[in-house]
Design an enzyme around this catalytic site. Structure first.
Site, mmCIF file in Angstrom:
data_model
loop_
_atom_site.group_PDB
_atom_site.id
_atom_site.type_symbol
_atom_site.label_atom_id
_atom_site.label_comp_id
_atom_site.label_asym_id
_atom_site.label_seq_id
_atom_site.Cartn_x
_atom_site.Cartn_y
_atom_site.Cartn_z
ATOM 1 N N SER A 198 0.361 -1.539 0.024
ATOM 2 C CA SER A 198 -0.261 -0.184 -0.091
ATOM 3 C C SER A 198 0.726 1.689 -0.062
ATOM 4 O O SER A 198 2.281 1.029 -0.358
ATOM 5 C CB SER A 198 -0.991 -0.103 1.471
ATOM 6 O OG SER A 198 -0.144 0.371 2.382
ATOM 7 N N LYS A 199 0.042 2.362 -0.185
ATOM 8 C CA LYS A 199 1.054 3.649 0.017
ATOM 9 C C LYS A 199 1.538 3.309 0.428
ATOM 10 O O LYS A 199 3.185 4.876 0.534
ATOM 11 C CB LYS A 199 0.060 4.868 0.337
ATOM 12 C CG LYS A 199 -1.356 4.900 -1.047
ATOM 13 C CD LYS A 199 -0.754 5.660 -1.731
ATOM 14 C CE LYS A 199 -1.615 5.927 -2.692
ATOM 15 N NZ LYS A 199 -0.933 6.460 -4.363
ATOM 16 N N ARG A 200 2.267 3.223 1.821
ATOM 17 C CA ARG A 200 2.844 3.796 3.127
ATOM 18 C C ARG A 200 3.783 2.699 2.492
ATOM 19 O O ARG A 200 4.965 3.214 3.471
ATOM 20 C CB ARG A 200 2.856 3.818 4.754
ATOM 21 C CG ARG A 200 1.882 1.698 5.296
ATOM 22 C CD ARG A 200 1.261 2.014 6.726
ATOM 23 N NE ARG A 200 0.531 0.395 5.504
ATOM 24 C CZ ARG A 200 1.130 -0.312 6.519
ATOM 25 N NH1 ARG A 200 2.280 -0.646 6.763
ATOM 26 N NH2 ARG A 200 0.054 -1.520 6.296
#
Length: 469
Positions: free
Chosen positions: A237-239
């Site tokens: 994911s984004k993180r």
RNA sequence: GGUCCCUUCGUCUAUCGGUUAGGACAUCUGGUUUUCAACCAGGAAAGAGGGGUUCAACUCCCCUAGGGACUACCA
């Protein structure tokens, strides 16, 4: 029979890096076997599909160099055909009209039976004469007895009890086909022979083969590849850094490096780590795909990237640089600057991991003097070095020839007479010549710059430090 | 909860019953170098646990544990 693969993303965002790898595997397999690689946009969910997302997918695919055969197919535009198949199944008794309302389905789910099993429609075996004049969906009349198996090329033989399958909806009450029906019809009509997709579709392969069987169609070869996780083993994911393929472009990775890294993530050909796309095509096979999910590792990506920046053909590297600059929304580089870059590629690409690093190193060529180093880099040029620099200038006049070898010899001798290590002179010289330590080798820069320009830059520093404010 | 899938060094992986379990990235040590996001050499580092099958199991089977996917009139 020719091999046909496809990549079928839904246009709800951008091209996910996991999707990019799925696309790559399909592309590799088709190219490896002289087959076709098709692209289909799964846009039957009108609420979530956007044209911008479709364009983003095209752009991501193009950047990665994953060219598809023919035009991309819009699944939504084929809805008439899907409905036609749903009705054909209705006629053959493989499907039925279900008039159950939302409220009725919700009520069923609240019961003990509904909590553990899937919805059992009362209309499955109902007399059509009792049908109300109301909206209905068309459901598959899934078999309740026996088992269904899929010979997955990655996961092996997978078997389900048919009782675990529900009577999935084929055609919604608004006559729009569901994904489950649409994929099967499209894959069949497009002549897809090999379905290579994410692991998350494994169960769908079982459900979809029910439709194939009902229609009397040949079931394609399935290969469900494991998903990509972040460094912590959780869903990417984004993180974790970046999930969109385009973000990697903007980070300065070459498409060729991405193909290499992504291919190696979950697929192997013995111990080969660094290879060209042509080699990957030559070697690619479904049997080389691993069953376990893989974690994305930026350190390794950087290593692969460095290899490709150092070894790419000049024109590929230059094209990559131009593309990288475009991805930054920066002004395109002038012909003159591009020329300078081309001429000095060997010293710029050496020890370089990403394209932005390469451009940093190129500043000594592209920016004009005088260079003002930032606070940190300026520390290299202290008063002691300034004194050395003043003595170095006349010494430079005695160099035999303005070549790397002779310059290095001169520097060594000079360092000896100054009684300091070569690094004490060469390192600050980098800053003198480029304003930064992120630069090519000192002597390479001097040769690239020429004598006059080198002396001028040295003089800039002497003048600047001679009159401190 | 139900169904299904997965499990070799920190990470990516090789191995397709018999190996000192190999390679790459990262890491550590030493060397080298313009003291580096470089290079060279070397080191440490793995078969989740438990049962079987077999002369022999990382490799085949079962169980457990852990992880994941699916379970929508989403795709």
């Amino acid at each position: 029979m020719g091999i046909v693969t496809r990549f079928a993303p839904s246009p709800t965002g951008y091209l996910h890096i996991g999707g990019a790898r799925t696309a790559l595997f399909n592309w590799l397999y088709a190219r490896a076997n002289g087959g076709k690689f098709l692209l289909r946009i799964e846009d039957t969910d009108r609420a979530r599909s956007t044209d911008a997302a479709t364009d983003a997918i095209f752009e991501g695919m193009r950047w990665l160099g994953l060219d598809w055969d023919g035009d991309a197919v819009s699944q939504f535009e084929r809805r008439e055909r899907h409905a036609e198949v749903a009705h054909a199944m209705l006629n053959t008794g493989h499907a039925y009209k279900c008039y159950a309302t939302r409220a009725e389905i919700d009520a069923f789910r609240a019961t003990d039976l509904g909590k553990h099993g899937s919805f059992q429609s009362p209309w499955r075996d109902a007399d059509s004469a009792t049908a109300p004049d109301a909206p209905y969906v068309i459901r598959l009349k899934a078999p309740r007895e026996g088992t269904t198996s899929v010979e997955d090329q990655v996961q092996g033989t997978v078997t389900w009890k048919n009782a675990t399958f529900d009577d999935m909806i084929l055609l919604r009450s608004d006559a729009i086909p569901t994904y489950m029906l649409a994929v099967v019809v499209d894959d069949h009509d497009m002549g897809v022979t090999h379905v290579i997709r994410g692991d998350d579709h494994l169960i769908n392969a079982g459900r979809q083969s029910l439709i194939y069987t009902a229609m009397g169609w040949k079931i394609p070869v399935f290969a469900h590849i494991p998903l990509i996780f972040g460094a912590d083993g959780k869903k990417l994911s984004k993180r974790h850094g970046a999930t969109g393929a385009q973000e990697y472009r903007a980070m300065g990775y070459l498409a060729e490096a991405m193909r290499n890294y992504l291919a190696r993530l979950g697929w192997s050909h013995g111990n080969d780590e660094l290879f060209s796309t042509d080699q990957a095509i030559e070697w690619f096979d479904l049997s080389g795909i691993n069953k376990a999910p893989a974690r994305f590792d930026f350190k390794k990506l950087d290593n692969v990237s460095k290899y490709h920046i150092e070894n790419a053909p000049d024109e590929v590297l230059i094209a990559g640089i131009i593309d990288f600059i475009a991805s930054q929304d920066r002004e395109p580089m002038s012909e003159g600057d591009l020329g300078k870059l081309k001429q000095n590629l060997p010293i710029l690409r050496e020890k370089t991991k990403k394209l932005n690093d390469l451009l940093d190193k190129a500043q000594f060529l592209l920016a004009s003097r005088p260079f003002i180093p930032d606070e940190n880099e300026a520390k290299n040029i202290n008063s002691v070095f300034i004194c050395i620099l003043k003595r170095l200038t006349p010494a430079l006049a005695t160099v035999r020839s303005w070549s790397k070898e002779d310059l290095e010899t001169l520097f060594r001798n000079f360092a000896e007479t100054e009684n300091v290590g070569l690094g004490k002179i060469a390192q600050p010289m980098k800053v003198v010549l480029s304003g930064s330590t992120k630069a090519p080798s000192t002597f390479d820069m001097m040769v690239a710059l020429g004598k006059e320009e080198t002396l001028a830059r040295m003089n800039d520093v002497v003048l600047r430090t001679a009159s401190p404010e």
